[in-house]
Structures are given as structure tokens and as C-alpha cells.
Design an enzyme around this catalytic site. Structure first.
Site, PDB file in Angstrom:
ATOM      1  N   LYS A 116       0.753  -1.182  -0.066  1.00  0.00           N
ATOM      2  CA  LYS A 116      -0.060   0.173   0.094  1.00  0.00           C
ATOM      3  C   LYS A 116       1.065   1.281   0.170  1.00  0.00           C
ATOM      4  O   LYS A 116       0.603   2.133  -0.607  1.00  0.00           O
ATOM      5  CB  LYS A 116      -0.971  -0.020   1.175  1.00  0.00           C
ATOM      6  CG  LYS A 116      -1.859   0.904   1.031  1.00  0.00           C
ATOM      7  CD  LYS A 116      -3.365   0.505   1.782  1.00  0.00           C
ATOM      8  CE  LYS A 116      -4.551   1.351   1.586  1.00  0.00           C
ATOM      9  NZ  LYS A 116      -5.841   0.506   1.801  1.00  0.00           N
ATOM     10  N   LYS A 203      -8.762 -11.119  -9.003  1.00  0.00           N
ATOM     11  CA  LYS A 203      -9.798 -11.442  -7.955  1.00  0.00           C
ATOM     12  C   LYS A 203     -10.789 -10.529  -7.986  1.00  0.00           C
ATOM     13  O   LYS A 203     -10.626  -9.378  -8.362  1.00  0.00           O
ATOM     14  CB  LYS A 203      -9.088 -11.300  -6.743  1.00  0.00           C
ATOM     15  CG  LYS A 203      -9.500 -12.881  -5.776  1.00  0.00           C
ATOM     16  CD  LYS A 203      -8.392 -12.493  -4.437  1.00  0.00           C
ATOM     17  CE  LYS A 203      -9.160 -11.722  -3.504  1.00  0.00           C
ATOM     18  NZ  LYS A 203      -8.429 -11.857  -2.217  1.00  0.00           N
ATOM     19  N   LYS A 206     -13.536  -4.609  -4.843  1.00  0.00           N
ATOM     20  CA  LYS A 206     -14.247  -3.600  -4.943  1.00  0.00           C
ATOM     21  C   LYS A 206     -13.298  -2.678  -5.674  1.00  0.00           C
ATOM     22  O   LYS A 206     -13.683  -1.409  -6.096  1.00  0.00           O
ATOM     23  CB  LYS A 206     -14.873  -3.006  -3.612  1.00  0.00           C
ATOM     24  CG  LYS A 206     -13.560  -2.622  -2.549  1.00  0.00           C
ATOM     25  CD  LYS A 206     -14.575  -2.300  -1.248  1.00  0.00           C
ATOM     26  CE  LYS A 206     -13.623  -1.611  -0.276  1.00  0.00           C
ATOM     27  NZ  LYS A 206     -12.586  -2.451   0.095  1.00  0.00           N
TER      28      LYS A 206
END
Ligand code: TRP
Length: 339
Positions: A116, A203, A206
């Protein structure tokens, strides 16, 4: 709750207005099934969601919507505990104590944080995101959890929880009475992996393609459109071959996971048929599964007092357990008990 059964704890963050099919099949459905054999505690981890600085109204709405989806999918407050993390202040308290037991280097090795911060730049991250796995360990250890259903992406975090539990026990407990239970990961094997409809190489998530997502609370029309425009291939043969035919295989997996019909059986049934036929069948199977969940969520959200009552009840019971664990740990590390 009967204490002779092993205890399971799991949680999701309230970071979206709807869970998607991957969350449902990969997590929620297992949670519901585990209630038959385990003492189950499920939380909506709203404190974790603060790491991404959500808009306050959105956080409030999503916390309730996420809880409503747990209930609608079958989490049963008569048998299991369901609560919002922030309603049990012991989570934040134990997290502080655990952060003092976590090496800086150890936390720095968490790949989710590394990925991240590489993506957004270290300057754009925050300390909460860095210590996120420590708060997750607190969630788990407060309840003497035996099993934690998690996805692959959380395995390293769970490993940290295990290490912290062992560290607490070896530093502060006597051998015959450990302070906390060392949790085991529970990875459900037969879980169908669900991929993005628009990009079956990744995958379903969202943060993927909006058109590749099936959300629990989407209206049936949107779901149908997305399934019908799912990427397949130039071939016309319906076969299960995730490498060469990822799109078609994904549709077969979704059908099978929701209908219970084995993939091989589906392949036989659809022999000689066109992709369009498969898509129509998938639309129907998905609506049969998600329709009732969507309706129940709508009902629950129409009576927010009732939902808040369920959450208050869950928090009260969770707190009774958490308080006992925290007091035991505080005492063991040498904090003077408050009178
Ligand atoms: N980190 C988990 C996720 O993003 C959510 C989570 C927080 C969790 N605390 C937990 C999962 C405790 C299992 C147990 O998916």
C-alpha cells in the site's frame, strides 16, 4: 453460547456500501455455516476503517449496512455475537499493549502495508495503517479465539497475531495457565475463487472494474447486465479451464458455488450450448441466492432501532468477555488494578 465448542472470530471492514460476491462466498457463507459447530463472534471493524479516512456519514452508513448484510446472510444473533468494534473499547486498549510487544521491523515486514505504501507513497500512509495488524491481533486475542476464518491476503497478519499471543504467554504467563489462546487460521478449501467479470485474471474486488463486480445490494438489472457482459473468449466451447478459459471458468465457478451443482455436471449439462445460455443460467442462480439477502437488508435498514439494538446486545456480551481478558493481561504485565 456454550463454551465447550471451539471459538471462531472474524471481521470485515465497513469500507463499502455493499459486500460483493467474493466476500459472500469467500467469507460470509462460511461464517454462517460455522455457527453450527462453533461459538461464533463476528465484528464490523469500524476502527480499522478509519485508516483510510472515510467521510463520517459514509462510515456510519457503511457500518450499519455491513452489519445488516451479516444478519441478512444468516449470522444469527440468537446464537452468535455481532458487534461494532468501536463499541468495545478493550480492542483499542489491548492494541496499545500489543504494539509495545511488536518489533518495529516485524511490523515493517507486513506485505499489505508495504504494498500500500509503495502504491500511494509512504508520505500518504498513516501510523494507523502501519499498526493495523496489531489492532487485528487485539480483536482476535481478546476472545480467546481458536479459529480465524481469513482469506489468503490476511495470513501474514494472522501469523503476527499468533506470534504476539505466544510472546504474551511466554513473557507473562505460567506454562499451565496461558494468558491468551494462540489462534489458528481457518482457510476454507472448497471455497470457489471468484474473479472479476470484466478481467477474469484478477480477483473480484471493490477496487477492480466496477463492471466486473457483483454486489450483494445491486439491483437485479445491474447484476444481469454485468453477468451478460462478462468477458469470455472467442471460442464457443463451455469447458472448465481456468488458464485458457478464465472467463467461462469463472462463470461456471459462480454457478456451482451458488447452485451446489458440481462444475463437471454443469459442463456436461451445457455441452453444445452457447455462452449466452450459461450466462442466463448464472443470472438466475445469482438472483435466487442474492435476492432474499437484498430484501432482508432492506427490511433491517428500514428499522434502524432494531438493528442498533442487536448491535448493542452483541457489544454488551462481547465486552464482558473482552473485559476479563484485558484485566488478566493488564495484571500480568504489571499494571496496578484500578479500584
Ligand atoms: N484485516 C481484515 C481484512 O481486511 C479484517 C479484520 C480485522 C479481521 N480484524 C480481524 C479479520 C480479525 C479476522 C479477524 O479482511
Amino acid at each position: 453460547m456454550t463454551s465447550s465448542r471451539p471459538r471462531v472470530f472474524s471481521a470485515m471492514q465497513p469500507t463499502a456500501d455493499s459486500l460483493h460476491l467474493g466476500n459472500y462466498l469467500g467469507a460470509l457463507r462460511q461464517w454462517v455455516a460455522l455457527q453450527d459447530t462453533h461459538d461464533a463472534i463476528y465484528s464490523v471493524v469500524d476502527l480499522h476503517a478509519l485508516t483510510v479516512a472515510p467521510e463520517p456519514e459514509a462510515l456510519r452508513r457503511r457500518s450499519r449496512v455491513t452489519a445488516a448484510q451479516y444478519l441478512a446472510a444468516g449470522v444469527d444473533p440468537e446464537r452468535s455475537l455481532l458487534f461494532l468494534q468501536s463499541h468495545v473499547p478493550e480492542h483499542a486498549e489491548l492494541a496499545w499493549l500489543l504494539s509495545c510487544l511488536t518489533g518495529f521491523g516485524e511490523a515493517s515486514r507486513m506485505t499489505q502495508f508495504k504494498d500500500k505504501s509503495a502504491r500511494v507513497g509512504a508520505e500518504a500512509t498513516n501510523v494507523g495503517l502501519f499498526t493495523y495488524p496489531v489492532l487485528m491481533a487485539a480483536d482476535i486475542l481478546l476472545y480467546n479465539t481458536d479459529l480465524v476464518p481469513v482469506g489468503e491476503d490476511q495470513k501474514q497478519h494472522l501469523e503476527l497475531s499468533r506470534n504476539l499471543a505466544q510472546r504474551l504467554n511466554s513473557r507473562y504467563a505460567t506454562e499451565d495457565s496461558p494468558l491468551v489462546t494462540v489462534p489458528e487460521p481457518y482457510i476454507v478449501k472448497e471455497t470457489a475463487k471468484i474473479y472479476d467479470l470484466a478481467d477474469p485474471g484478477s480477483k473480484m474486488s471493490k477496487s477492480g472494474h466496477p463492471s466486473g463486480l457483483i454486489e450483494l445490494l445491486d439491483d437485479p438489472k445491474t447484476v444481469a447486465t454485468r453477468i451478460k457482459s462478462a468477458v469470455t473468449d472467442a471460442d464457443t466451447v463451455i469447458a472448465f479451464d481456468p488458464v485458457n478459459k478464465p472467463g467461462v471458468s469463472n462463470l461456471l465457478s459462480i454457478h456451482s458455488a451458488l447452485s451446489g451443482v458440481p462444475v463437471e455436471q454443469l459442463v456436461a449439462d451445457f455441452d453444445g450450448k452457447m455462452y449466452g445460455h450459461l450466462k442466463v443460467a448464472v443470472v438466475e442462480v445469482v438472483e435466487n441466492a442474492l435476492g432474499p439477502v437484498r430484501e432482508r437488508v432492506t427490511e433491517l435498514l428500514a428499522r434502524p432501532e432494531e438493528l442498533d439494538e442487536i448491535l448493542a446486545d452483541g457489544a454488551g456480551k462481547a465486552r464482558a468477555i473482552a473485559r476479563t481478558t484485558l484485566a488478566r493481561v493488564y495484571d500480568a504485565v504489571g499494571l496496578v488494578p484500578a479500584r
